[in-house]
Design a protein around this motif. Structure first.
Motif, PDB file in Angstrom:
ATOM      1  N   ASP A 103      -3.459   5.592   7.871  1.00 20.28           N
ATOM      2  CA  ASP A 103      -2.094   5.056   7.911  1.00 20.28           C
ATOM      3  C   ASP A 103      -2.167   3.537   7.982  1.00 20.28           C
ATOM      4  OD1 ASP A 103       0.515   4.375   8.302  1.00 20.28           O
ATOM      5  OD2 ASP A 103       0.833   5.667  10.051  1.00 20.28           O
ATOM      6  N   PRO A 104      -1.710   2.821   6.923  1.00 22.14           N
ATOM      7  CA  PRO A 104      -1.772   1.357   6.953  1.00 22.14           C
ATOM      8  C   PRO A 104      -0.880   0.751   8.029  1.00 22.14           C
ATOM      9  CG  PRO A 104      -0.466   2.091   5.089  1.00 22.14           C
ATOM     10  CD  PRO A 104      -1.076   3.314   5.689  1.00 22.14           C
ATOM     11  N   TRP A 142      -7.928   2.612  -2.281  1.00 19.39           N
ATOM     12  CA  TRP A 142      -6.635   2.784  -1.610  1.00 19.39           C
ATOM     13  C   TRP A 142      -6.158   4.229  -1.725  1.00 19.39           C
ATOM     14  CZ3 TRP A 142      -2.778  -1.809  -2.708  1.00 19.39           C
ATOM     15  CH2 TRP A 142      -3.280  -2.981  -2.114  1.00 19.39           C
ATOM     16  N   LYS A 143      -6.335   4.781  -2.912  1.00 17.63           N
ATOM     17  CA  LYS A 143      -5.883   6.164  -3.114  1.00 17.63           C
ATOM     18  C   LYS A 143      -6.673   7.126  -2.240  1.00 17.63           C
ATOM     19  CE  LYS A 143      -4.970   9.512  -6.793  1.00 17.63           C
ATOM     20  NZ  LYS A 143      -5.027   9.780  -8.260  1.00 17.63           N
ATOM     21  N   CYS A 150      -8.075   6.396   0.617  1.00 19.67           N
ATOM     22  CA  CYS A 150      -7.651   6.180   2.004  1.00 19.67           C
ATOM     23  C   CYS A 150      -6.356   6.924   2.314  1.00 19.67           C
ATOM     24  CB  CYS A 150      -7.466   4.687   2.273  1.00 19.67           C
ATOM     25  SG  CYS A 150      -8.998   3.735   2.246  1.00 19.67           S
ATOM     26  N   LEU A 151      -5.425   6.898   1.376  1.00 18.19           N
ATOM     27  CA  LEU A 151      -4.130   7.552   1.591  1.00 18.19           C
ATOM     28  C   LEU A 151      -4.219   9.062   1.454  1.00 18.19           C
ATOM     29  CD1 LEU A 151      -1.873   5.063  -0.433  1.00 18.19           C
ATOM     30  CD2 LEU A 151      -1.845   5.383   2.058  1.00 18.19           C
ATOM     31  N   SER A 152      -4.906   9.517   0.394  1.00 17.09           N
ATOM     32  CA  SER A 152      -4.871  10.947   0.057  1.00 17.09           C
ATOM     33  C   SER A 152      -6.004  11.736   0.694  1.00 17.09           C
ATOM     34  CB  SER A 152      -4.926  11.116  -1.467  1.00 17.09           C
ATOM     35  OG  SER A 152      -3.876  10.417  -2.090  1.00 17.09           O
ATOM     36  N   PHE A 210      -7.747  -2.412   2.955  1.00 15.09           N
ATOM     37  CA  PHE A 210      -6.689  -1.440   3.265  1.00 15.09           C
ATOM     38  C   PHE A 210      -6.048  -1.754   4.610  1.00 15.09           C
ATOM     39  CE2 PHE A 210      -5.145   2.539   5.070  1.00 15.09           C
ATOM     40  CZ  PHE A 210      -4.428   3.089   4.022  1.00 15.09           C
ATOM     41  N   GLY A 218     -11.400   2.088   6.088  1.00 21.26           N
ATOM     42  CA  GLY A 218     -10.583   1.934   4.895  1.00 21.26           C
ATOM     43  C   GLY A 218     -11.298   1.093   3.853  1.00 21.26           C
ATOM     44  N   TYR A 255       2.253   2.080  -3.230  1.00 22.06           N
ATOM     45  CA  TYR A 255       1.200   2.025  -4.249  1.00 22.06           C
ATOM     46  C   TYR A 255       1.392   3.118  -5.287  1.00 22.06           C
ATOM     47  CZ  TYR A 255      -3.330   2.696  -6.438  1.00 22.06           C
ATOM     48  OH  TYR A 255      -4.337   2.847  -7.352  1.00 22.06           O
ATOM     49  N   ILE A 264       0.831  -1.207   0.000  1.00 21.73           N
ATOM     50  CA  ILE A 264       0.000   0.000   0.000  1.00 21.73           C
ATOM     51  C   ILE A 264       0.864   1.255   0.000  1.00 21.73           C
ATOM     52  CG2 ILE A 264      -1.664   1.335   1.342  1.00 21.73           C
ATOM     53  CD1 ILE A 264      -2.905  -1.254   2.267  1.00 21.73           C
ATOM     54  N   LEU A 265       1.894   1.266   0.811  1.00 25.49           N
ATOM     55  CA  LEU A 265       2.742   2.455   0.902  1.00 25.49           C
ATOM     56  C   LEU A 265       3.490   2.722  -0.400  1.00 25.49           C
ATOM     57  CD1 LEU A 265       4.213   2.086   4.506  1.00 25.49           C
ATOM     58  CD2 LEU A 265       2.459   3.691   3.719  1.00 25.49           C
TER      59      LEU A 265
END
Length: 660
Positions: A47-48, A37-38, A40-42, A154, A132, A16, A13-14
């Motif tokens: 934080d996974p 995933w995008k 969740c991150l952006s 996620f 997530g 990705y 994921i990190l």
């Protein structure tokens, strides 16, 4: 799940940069996961590296969420319990969440602490912003059914779970709830959840439609399907109507159809306009013997079979025959028996009934073999001219050198070797009756001029005669040609066209007719009333495309009758070109988005595309992609066994996704 597995998942994921790198078999399902995933991150800043514990809302908050969907929960309960009964023995639990992701109904072992810890529990918050990427949360964001399988999640604490969810929408198309089945453990392969996805979608649609009927129980509901046999019990498309026939609401599959036809945003959509019929045709459905009627979708060749669900309230007199008279055509048996319930034929026969006693020329259009002469004979037999002659001439079959004498006749002594007293032409023989000119588009231009004069003056001039003869005829003409094109090319007189075309009757091809089974049984009785058609023979006849139309069907039944030694015709008695011909793969109307998008054309590499060289390959490949390569679903849709589908895949050399 081991710590090393969690670390690999977190690293994936990190790092990705595109979800495709983690999956060799890339599809729109994985695109949805990648987009999640995008987000969740952006967007959510999750934080996974810091797994989040399951969030269970308070009892008071849960009650508020349940109260907001109380009517829906009462409607959905039976469907939810049925689905759980189907999957419980396989290790699944069932969650029904509202549109915000809060689980408002849960079926599973509430004593299992593992379920509580994993968030598979009543009151669990599966919104994407908190949990997530998950089946429920991502379904809410994407508004599509999907399976979130193991490492698709996620949060690394969920990577042993498999979850499958499908959206449930209200009659206006807004997300109402999400139906989900989940398991703590499952096979590592995502394909193991194909059936779970299919089953969840099926029950989501069932619950959605029951809720639709509940909401519009006081309105007239038009229910329709591509199958006459299934429409009464499982009609896929639902339209709620007002008393004038305007669409108030439609279920998801019906809305998909409206989107395809670019009608979704049309205000005050008039259902009869969509179905190319009159409002009275729809109101008369429940007065039909079968309680169903066929309709043609505007601007397409799609046929829908419809039935009506009457309002629960009796304040409306819409369907009450004592207060509202349903106008129907008068019975004309000789015309009525030409069709059963095909919308195009229904319009043609209705027009023929109204015109049969009118002194207007009729032009009958249709492909070769569709029964143009049969219709002409029926019009004549049901008219006031029935006591006089019906004379038919095939303008394409008579040699050009003879057609003039055949039509107009000749006086004594006109031809060497001719009759001493001359001969009446077909026009004179039809005096008082009907002259049928088949394949009028093949009539030579000089004869077109003479025929025009007969029609204009009501007189015929035999060859070699000095005086014209008065005639009283009605002309019915037929052709499979495009007369307007022939006029443009100078091969057909425009003034004759308008003389012949007082009104146009159009016959559909046999392939397009919704009453093929009626025609098959009727023709079989005419050929040999002592023989019966076994179901496998009927299925083969219905699946064939019939390029030769009804004429070819008659030939096929006559052949089968000739070689049948018993009292039952089976598929083995039919001509080989019918039984060996690949069936017409039916197109799906309103297919759920996930079914048509899971395997798009980009998912099949160029090597696979090379196999789709003929129409059968393309149709089967398209249907396999629509059903997400679920062989059982494809077999059920086509009414054949699973081994049959596998044999066709092998014969057509269609690679399975794992091979591609």
């Amino acid at each position: 799940m081991s710590i090393s597995s969690q670390r690999r998942h977190i690293d994936t994921i990190l790092s990705y940069g595109g979800y495709q790198s983690a999956h060799k078999s890339y599809s729109p399902t994985h695109e949805m996961i990648g987009r999640s995933w995008k987000r969740c991150l952006s967007d959510y800043g999750l934080d996974p590296c810091q797994p989040r514990p399951a969030r269970i809302v308070t009892h008071q908050t849960l009650r508020e969420h349940q109260d907001s969907v109380d009517e829906f929960l009462n409607v959905a309960r039976a469907g939810v319990e049925q689905l759980y009964a189907q999957v419980a023995s396989l290790g699944y639990v069932l969650l029904l969440s509202d549109y915000r992701g809060i689980t408002v109904q849960f079926l599973g072992d509430q004593r299992d602490e593992r379920l509580h810890k994993a968030g598979l529990y009543l009151g669990a918050d599966w919104s994407e912003q908190y949990a997530g990427t998950s089946a429920v949360g991502t379904c809410i964001q994407e508004q599509k059914a999907l399976t979130c399988h193991r490492v698709d999640h996620f949060d690394s604490s969920h990577i042993r779970l498999t979850c499958t969810a499908a959206p449930i929408k209200d009659p206006s198309g807004q997300l109402l709830a999400v139906l989900d089945i989940s398991a703590l453990n499952s096979s590592r392969t995502p394909e193991s959840q194909n059936f779970a996805l299919h089953l969840t979608q099926l029950y989501a649609r069932l619950i959605e439609d029951v809720y639709f009927l509940r909401r519009y129980r006081h309105h007239l509901v038009f229910k329709c399907d591509q199958s006459r046999e299934l429409v009464q019990v499982s009609g896929q498309l639902l339209f709620a109507l007002d008393e004038e026939g305007h669409v108030l609401a439609a279920n998801t599959i019906a809305r998909d159809l409206l989107v395809q036809l670019q009608k979704m945003d049309q205000p005050n959509l008039f259902l009869p306009e969509l179905l190319e019929c009159q409002w009275q045709d729809i109101l008369a459905i429940n007065h039909c013997s079968e309680g169903t009627r066929s309709f043609r979708v505007q601007g397409t060749q799609q046929t829908l079979f419809g039935t009506l669900i009457e309002p629960k309230s009796r304040t409306s007199s819409l369907l009450n025959p004592s207060t509202r008279v349903i106008q129907q055509d008068e019975s004309v048996p000789v015309l009525d028996r030409l069709c059963a319930d095909d919308p195009a034929m229904r319009q043609t026969i209705s027009l023929a009934k109204r015109l049969r006693n009118k002194e207007v020329s009729l032009l009958i259009l249709g492909e070769t073999g569709t029964g143009k002469e049969v219709l002409a004979q029926a019009i004549h037999a049901s008219s006031h001219r029935a006591k006089h002659a019906f004379m038919a001439v095939n303008c394409a079959a008579i040699p050009e050198s003879l057609i003039e004498s055949e039509l107009f006749g000749y006086a004594p002594g006109t031809f060497t070797g001719g009759r001493s007293k001359g001969a009446k032409g077909l026009i004179q023989q039809a005096n008082g009756g009907t002259l049928f000119l088949d394949e009028i588009g093949d009539m030579p231009l000089p004869l077109q001029t003479r025929l025009l004069r007969v029609l204009a003056e009501g007189q015929v001039m035999p060859l070699g005669a000095l005086e014209p003869v008065d005639v009283d005829i009605r002309v019915l003409a037929a052709t499979h040609c495009n007369l307007q094109k022939l006029i443009t090319e100078g091969r057909f007189r425009e003034d004759l066209f308008y003389r012949l075309n007082g009104a146009t009757l159009t016959l559909p091809s046999l392939k397009a007719r919704a009453d093929k089974q009626y025609l098959i049984q009727t023709l079989m009785k005419q050929i040999n009333s002592t023989l019966r058609l076994r179901a496998d023979a009927v299925s083969a006849l219905l699946a064939y495309s019939w390029p030769g139309n009804i004429r070819q069907l008659v030939n096929a039944l006559t052949f089968a009758e000739a070689i049948c030694e018993g009292d039952e015709i089976t598929v083995h008695h039919l001509p080989k070109d019918i039984t060996l011909h690949p069936p017409e793969w039916p197109a799906l109307i309103g297919t759920n988005h996930i079914a048509s998008e899971l395997f798009s054309s980009e998912d099949i590499d160029s090597h696979t595309k090379n196999y789709a060289k003929n129409s059968e390959q393309e149709r089967l490949l398209s249907l396999l992609r629509q059903q997400r390569w679920n062989i059982s679903a494809v077999a059920k849709h086509l009414g054949v066994s699973r081994p049959t589908i596998y044999r066709r895949i092998k014969k057509l050399k269609i690679p399975m996704p794992k091979d591609a």
